[in-house]
Structures are given as structure tokens and as C-alpha cells.
Design a protein around this motif. Structure first.
Motif, PDB file in Angstrom:
ATOM      1  N   VAL A  42       0.865  -1.182   0.000  1.00 24.61           N
ATOM      2  CA  VAL A  42       0.000   0.000   0.000  1.00 24.61           C
ATOM      3  C   VAL A  42       0.900   1.230   0.000  1.00 24.61           C
ATOM      4  CG1 VAL A  42      -1.865   1.204   1.177  1.00 24.61           C
ATOM      5  CG2 VAL A  42      -1.720  -1.284   1.342  1.00 24.61           C
ATOM      6  N   LEU A  43       0.866   1.983  -1.088  1.00 22.35           N
ATOM      7  CA  LEU A  43       1.730   3.155  -1.221  1.00 22.35           C
ATOM      8  C   LEU A  43       0.915   4.414  -1.469  1.00 22.35           C
ATOM      9  CD1 LEU A  43       4.593   1.689  -3.453  1.00 22.35           C
ATOM     10  CD2 LEU A  43       4.676   2.126  -1.001  1.00 22.35           C
ATOM     11  N   GLY A  44       1.443   5.515  -0.973  1.00 18.55           N
ATOM     12  CA  GLY A  44       0.809   6.817  -1.137  1.00 18.55           C
ATOM     13  C   GLY A  44       1.583   7.781  -0.257  1.00 18.55           C
ATOM     14  N   GLY A  45       1.601   9.034  -0.613  1.00 15.48           N
ATOM     15  CA  GLY A  45       2.369  10.004   0.169  1.00 15.48           C
ATOM     16  C   GLY A  45       1.800  10.170   1.571  1.00 15.48           C
ATOM     17  N   GLY A  48       3.296   1.597   3.392  1.00  9.19           N
ATOM     18  CA  GLY A  48       4.458   2.482   3.459  1.00  9.19           C
ATOM     19  C   GLY A  48       5.768   1.776   3.163  1.00  9.19           C
ATOM     20  N   PHE A  49       5.699   0.674   2.458  1.00 14.81           N
ATOM     21  CA  PHE A  49       6.901  -0.089   2.095  1.00 14.81           C
ATOM     22  C   PHE A  49       6.541  -0.886   0.847  1.00 14.81           C
ATOM     23  CE2 PHE A  49       9.756  -3.679   2.082  1.00 14.81           C
ATOM     24  CZ  PHE A  49      10.956  -3.157   2.547  1.00 14.81           C
ATOM     25  N   PRO A  50       7.450  -1.039  -0.113  1.00 11.30           N
ATOM     26  CA  PRO A  50       8.812  -0.523  -0.194  1.00 11.30           C
ATOM     27  C   PRO A  50       8.864   0.977  -0.477  1.00 11.30           C
ATOM     28  CG  PRO A  50       8.254  -1.803  -2.162  1.00 11.30           C
ATOM     29  CD  PRO A  50       7.069  -1.867  -1.264  1.00 11.30           C
ATOM     30  N   ARG A  51       9.788   1.630   0.225  1.00 13.29           N
ATOM     31  CA  ARG A  51       9.929   3.082   0.083  1.00 13.29           C
ATOM     32  C   ARG A  51      10.783   3.458  -1.125  1.00 13.29           C
ATOM     33  NH1 ARG A  51       9.396   5.704   5.194  1.00 13.29           N
ATOM     34  NH2 ARG A  51       9.931   7.640   4.150  1.00 13.29           N
TER      35      ARG A  51
END
Length: 205
Positions: free
Chosen positions: A16-19, A95-98
Motif C-alpha cells: 500500500v503506497l501513497g504520500g 508504506g513499504f517498499p519506500r
């Protein structure tokens, strides 16, 4: 009676990615409730390790203060332990992979490729507004740090999104909408295809 194949069944992992401030945490809580995933936040695991006062924790704290990214192995070990301890086989890794190095290290160490990447797309202005309003008492929630975190996200995490996009594994969600509207989109993504067909079939009958 499980076969050897069952024992070696790899867990389902969704990155799950997002700023910062894109609403990832809220949506992850909804997915956990509706779809039975275990939510693992790389940031929360790192913060818990810092609070533990271990040598590892002190090193993590110093790096985060400097705005640096913690070494992949450190985060991956914390994630692996949390996955193992949970007893579940479906995980949201938040919040990973960054960065690309995180991504390559995760796949090399765990031998797991994500089922897909859930990407919450949100403008910097919207994120800033949300973070400044939420007042969760996190010491990294001042405007200068928010901008630094957003810049790191753009430079480091977007290449990860692009990598998985090239493999057709990105589900992009417009995170600027309301929590409920965003979750309606998320629900469709997480509902198994055969269930969607079943519902559709019922509607026809």
C-alpha cells in the motif's frame, strides 16, 4: 490433512503506497475489517522498535531524524517477524517498499512478489492540509518535515509504483475524494472476481 504444497503456500501481500496524508491508514483499517487482511505499517513497526530502546531502535531513530531511509534489511526483518507472529496469510504492507532497493531486497529476502500495489494518488496541497489538520501528536507532523517527506516519497517511492505498473500490478486510487468514496473503489479492487460475477448473476435473476 495439508499437503507439502499447502505448508509452503506463500502469503498474499499487497503493498500500500501513497504520500504522507493520503489516507492509507484509514483505508487499510477498512480493508482489514471487510476482507480479513492483517495491516502491517512499516512506520509503526519502526516506531515500536524505537520505543523499545534497543540498539536497533536508537539507530532507526537517528536515521529518521535525519530524514534518511532505514536500511531495507532492518525493516524487512521487522515485517517478516510481524507476518509470522500474526498467524494470517493475507497482508497489507503499508508504506513499504519506500524505494527500489527496498523492493528488490524484499523480493530477494522473502521470495514473495506482491499480488498487486494499491497506490493512493493525492496532491501535495491536499496531503499538507490533511496532515496539519489531523494533529495526532506525531513529532514529524510539522510543515517543513511534511514537505521533506513528500519530496522523499516522490523521488524514492514513485519509481517503485512505476516498476510494478510496468508489470500491470498497480491499482491506482484517487485519494483526494472522501473516505467513503475512496473505500467504494477499494472494495471493488479487493472483491474476488468470481464474487463480482455471482452478484451480477443474482441481479439478472
Amino acid at each position: 490433512m495439508g499437503t507439502v504444497g499447502d505448508a509452503e503456500k506463500k502469503p498474499t501481500v499487497v503493498f500500500v503506497l501513497g504520500g504522507p496524508g493520503s489516507g492509507k491508514g484509514t483505508q487499510c483499517a477498512n480493508i482489514v475489517e471487510h476482507f480479513g487482511y492483517t495491516h502491517l505499517s512499516a512506520g509503526d513497526l519502526l516506531r515500536a522498535e524505537m520505543k523499545s530502546g534497543s540498539e536497533n531502535g536508537t539507530m532507526i531513530q537517528d536515521m529518521i531524524k535525519e530524514g534518511k531511509i532505514v536500511p531495507s534489511e532492518v525493516t524487512i526483518k521487522l515485517l517478516q517477524k510481524a507476518m509470522h507472529d500474526s498467524g494470517n496469510d493475507k497482508f497489507l504492507i503499508d508504506g513499504f517498499p519506500r524505494n527500489e532497493e527496498n523492493r528488490a531486497a524484499f523480493e530477494a529476502v522473502t521470495k514473495i512478489e506482491p499480488a498487486f500495489v494499491l497506490f493512493f494518488d493525492c496532491s501535495e496541497e491536499e496531503m499538507e492540509k490533511r496532515i496539519l489538520n489531523r494533529n495526532q501528536g506525531r513529532e514529524d507532523d510539522n510543515i517543513e518535515t511534511i514537505r521533506k517527506r513528500f519530496k522523499v516519497f516522490l523521488e524514492s517511492s514513485l519509481p517503485v509504483v512505476k516498476y510494478y505498473d510496468s508489470k500491470g500490478k498497480v491499482q491506482k486510487v484517487d485519494a483526494a475524494k472522501s473516505v467513503d468514496e475512496v473505500f467504494e473503489v477499494v472494495k471493488v479492487i479487493f472483491t474476488p472476481k468470481d464474487e463480482k460475477v455471482k452478484h451480477h448473476g443474482c441481479a439478472i435473476l
